[in-house]
Design a protein around this motif. Structure first.
Motif, short mmCIF file in Angstrom:
data_model
loop_
_atom_site.label_atom_id
_atom_site.label_comp_id
_atom_site.label_asym_id
_atom_site.label_seq_id
_atom_site.Cartn_x
_atom_site.Cartn_y
_atom_site.Cartn_z
N TRP A 60 10.73 -4.35 2.51
CA TRP A 60 9.85 -3.22 2.78
C TRP A 60 9.07 -2.86 1.52
CZ3 TRP A 60 8.57 1.63 1.25
CH2 TRP A 60 7.93 2.46 2.17
N LEU A 61 9.77 -2.79 0.39
CA LEU A 61 9.09 -2.47 -0.88
C LEU A 61 8.06 -3.54 -1.24
CD1 LEU A 61 12.11 -1.19 -2.98
CD2 LEU A 61 10.15 0.16 -2.21
N GLU A 62 8.41 -4.79 -1.03
CA GLU A 62 7.49 -5.88 -1.34
C GLU A 62 6.21 -5.78 -0.51
OE1 GLU A 62 7.29 -10.75 -0.92
OE2 GLU A 62 9.17 -9.73 -0.57
N LEU A 63 6.35 -5.47 0.76
CA LEU A 63 5.18 -5.40 1.64
C LEU A 63 4.33 -4.16 1.39
CD1 LEU A 63 6.76 -6.67 4.98
CD2 LEU A 63 5.25 -7.93 3.42
N ARG A 64 4.94 -3.08 0.94
CA ARG A 64 4.20 -1.83 0.71
C ARG A 64 3.62 -1.71 -0.70
NH1 ARG A 64 4.77 2.22 4.76
NH2 ARG A 64 5.27 1.03 6.62
N THR A 65 4.04 -2.55 -1.60
CA THR A 65 3.57 -2.45 -2.99
C THR A 65 2.05 -2.53 -3.11
OG1 THR A 65 5.66 -3.26 -3.85
CG2 THR A 65 3.76 -3.48 -5.29
N PRO A 66 1.36 -3.41 -2.37
CA PRO A 66 -0.11 -3.43 -2.51
C PRO A 66 -0.78 -2.09 -2.14
CG PRO A 66 0.63 -5.42 -1.43
CD PRO A 66 1.83 -4.52 -1.54
N LEU A 67 -0.16 -1.31 -1.26
CA LEU A 67 -0.73 -0.01 -0.91
C LEU A 67 -0.55 1.01 -2.04
CD1 LEU A 67 0.58 0.40 2.75
CD2 LEU A 67 -1.75 -0.15 2.04
N ILE A 68 0.44 0.79 -2.87
CA ILE A 68 0.82 1.75 -3.90
C ILE A 68 0.18 1.43 -5.25
CG2 ILE A 68 2.83 2.71 -5.13
CD1 ILE A 68 2.52 3.37 -2.06
N GLU A 69 0.03 0.15 -5.54
CA GLU A 69 -0.42 -0.27 -6.87
C GLU A 69 -1.69 0.43 -7.36
OE1 GLU A 69 1.25 -4.69 -7.78
OE2 GLU A 69 -0.46 -4.53 -6.43
N PRO A 70 -2.71 0.61 -6.54
CA PRO A 70 -3.91 1.27 -7.07
C PRO A 70 -3.67 2.71 -7.55
CG PRO A 70 -4.38 0.25 -4.95
CD PRO A 70 -2.90 0.16 -5.16
N PHE A 71 -2.58 3.31 -7.10
CA PHE A 71 -2.34 4.72 -7.41
C PHE A 71 -1.22 4.93 -8.42
CE2 PHE A 71 -3.85 4.39 -3.01
CZ PHE A 71 -5.06 5.04 -3.15
N LEU A 72 -0.72 3.87 -9.05
CA LEU A 72 0.40 4.02 -9.99
C LEU A 72 0.05 4.87 -11.20
CD1 LEU A 72 2.18 0.56 -9.94
CD2 LEU A 72 3.01 2.73 -9.04
N ASN A 73 -1.22 4.88 -11.59
CA ASN A 73 -1.63 5.69 -12.73
C ASN A 73 -2.16 7.06 -12.31
OD1 ASN A 73 -0.96 3.71 -14.62
ND2 ASN A 73 -2.89 2.66 -14.28
N HIS A 74 -2.14 7.34 -11.05
CA HIS A 74 -2.64 8.61 -10.54
C HIS A 74 -1.67 9.74 -10.89
CE1 HIS A 74 -4.18 11.58 -7.69
NE2 HIS A 74 -5.29 10.85 -7.69
N GLU A 75 -2.20 10.92 -10.99
CA GLU A 75 -1.40 12.10 -11.34
C GLU A 75 -0.27 12.35 -10.35
OE1 GLU A 75 -2.13 16.92 -11.58
OE2 GLU A 75 -3.83 15.58 -11.87
N PHE A 76 -0.54 12.14 -9.06
CA PHE A 76 0.48 12.35 -8.03
C PHE A 76 1.66 11.38 -8.22
CE2 PHE A 76 2.16 11.98 -3.65
CZ PHE A 76 2.41 13.31 -3.39
N SER A 77 1.36 10.13 -8.58
CA SER A 77 2.42 9.13 -8.82
C SER A 77 3.23 9.50 -10.05
CB SER A 77 1.81 7.75 -9.04
OG SER A 77 1.17 7.32 -7.88
N GLU A 78 2.57 10.04 -11.04
CA GLU A 78 3.29 10.46 -12.25
C GLU A 78 4.21 11.64 -11.96
OE1 GLU A 78 0.32 11.03 -15.27
OE2 GLU A 78 -0.27 8.92 -15.20
N LYS A 79 3.80 12.53 -11.06
CA LYS A 79 4.68 13.65 -10.67
C LYS A 79 5.92 13.12 -9.95
CE LYS A 79 1.17 17.21 -10.11
NZ LYS A 79 0.44 18.03 -9.12
N LEU A 80 5.73 12.09 -9.14
CA LEU A 80 6.85 11.50 -8.41
C LEU A 80 7.72 10.61 -9.30
CD1 LEU A 80 5.10 10.41 -5.08
CD2 LEU A 80 6.61 12.36 -5.43
N MET A 81 7.25 10.31 -10.49
CA MET A 81 7.94 9.44 -11.46
C MET A 81 8.22 8.06 -10.85
SD MET A 81 10.45 12.07 -13.48
CE MET A 81 11.49 12.43 -12.09
N ILE A 82 7.22 7.50 -10.22
CA ILE A 82 7.38 6.19 -9.57
C ILE A 82 7.67 5.11 -10.60
CG2 ILE A 82 6.17 4.38 -8.29
CD1 ILE A 82 5.01 6.53 -6.52
#
Length: 165
Positions: free
Chosen positions: A77-99
Motif C-alpha cells: 500500500w505504501l509503495e503504491l501511494r508514494t507517488p501521490l505523496i512525493e510532490p508534497f514531502l517538502n510542503h508545510e502540511f507534510s512537515e506538520k505531520l512529520m512524514i
C-alpha cells in the motif's frame, strides 16, 4: 442539464492562493486526505514491524508467519501511494505531520526486521546442513558395522534376490 466534470488539476488551480509563491504546489482536500492516510499507514506498518521484532526477540517465531500477510499488504500500500505523496514531502502540511521523521523510523524498523529474518534464515540453513551431515555421516546413506555390513532393517526385496542367485 449535465454537470461539468471535475478534474484534479482544476481543484488545484482553484485552491491556489492568489498571492502565494510561484511554483509551490497547493494542497487540495484530496491531497491532505492522502497525506493523512499515508501517515496512518506508516504508523500501522511500524507497529506491525515492532510487534514482529519483539516477538522474535522473545523467541515466539510463529509470529513471523502470522504477520507476514499484514506486513506485505501494508508495505505494498505504501509503495503504491508514494507517488501521490512525493510532490508534497517538502510542503508545510507534510512537515506538520512529520512524514519524513516517520519514514526514517519505518526504514530503521525495516532494516532491523530484515537483519533478524536474515539471521534466522542462515541459522535454519545451517541446522539443515548439519542434520544432513549427521544422516549421511557414514556415507552411502546408512550406518555400517565393523564388518562392513549395513546395520538396520534390510530391504527384503534385495535380500530375496540375493538368496536366489
Amino acid at each position: 442539464m449535465t454537470q461539468k466534470k471535475k478534474f484534479r488539476f482544476g481543484d488545484r488551480s482553484n485552491a491556489a492562493p492568489q498571492n502565494g509563491p510561484a511554483g509551490e504546489l497547493t494542497l487540495t482536500p484530496e491531497d491532505e486526505t492522502n497525506l493523512l492516510d499515508y501517515m496512518s499507514k506508516i504508523k500501522e506498518t511500524v507497529d506491525i514491524l515492532q510487534y514482529e521484532i519483539a516477538a522474535i526477540k522473545k523467541g515466539d517465531l510463529g509470529v513471523v508467519g502470522e504477520v507476514f500477510e499484514r506486513k506485505e499488504r501494508a508495505l505494498k500500500w505504501l509503495e503504491l501511494r508514494t507517488p501521490l505523496i512525493e510532490p508534497f514531502l517538502n510542503h508545510e502540511f507534510s512537515e506538520k505531520l512529520m512524514i519524513r521523521k516517520n519514514l526514517s523510523e519505518l526504514k530503521k524498523n525495516i532494516e532491523e526486521d530484515d537483519a533478524m529474518l536474515s539471521r534466522m534464515a542462515i541459522a535454519a540453513r545451517t541446522i539443515l546442513r548439519e542434520f544432513e551431515k549427521i544422516i549421511n555421516r557414514n556415507g552411502l546413506s546408512g550406518v555400517y558395522g565393523k564388518t562392513g555390513q549395513k546395520l538396520g532393517k534390510p530391504n527384503t526385496l534385495q535380500m530375496s534376490i540375493d538368496q536366489k542367485f
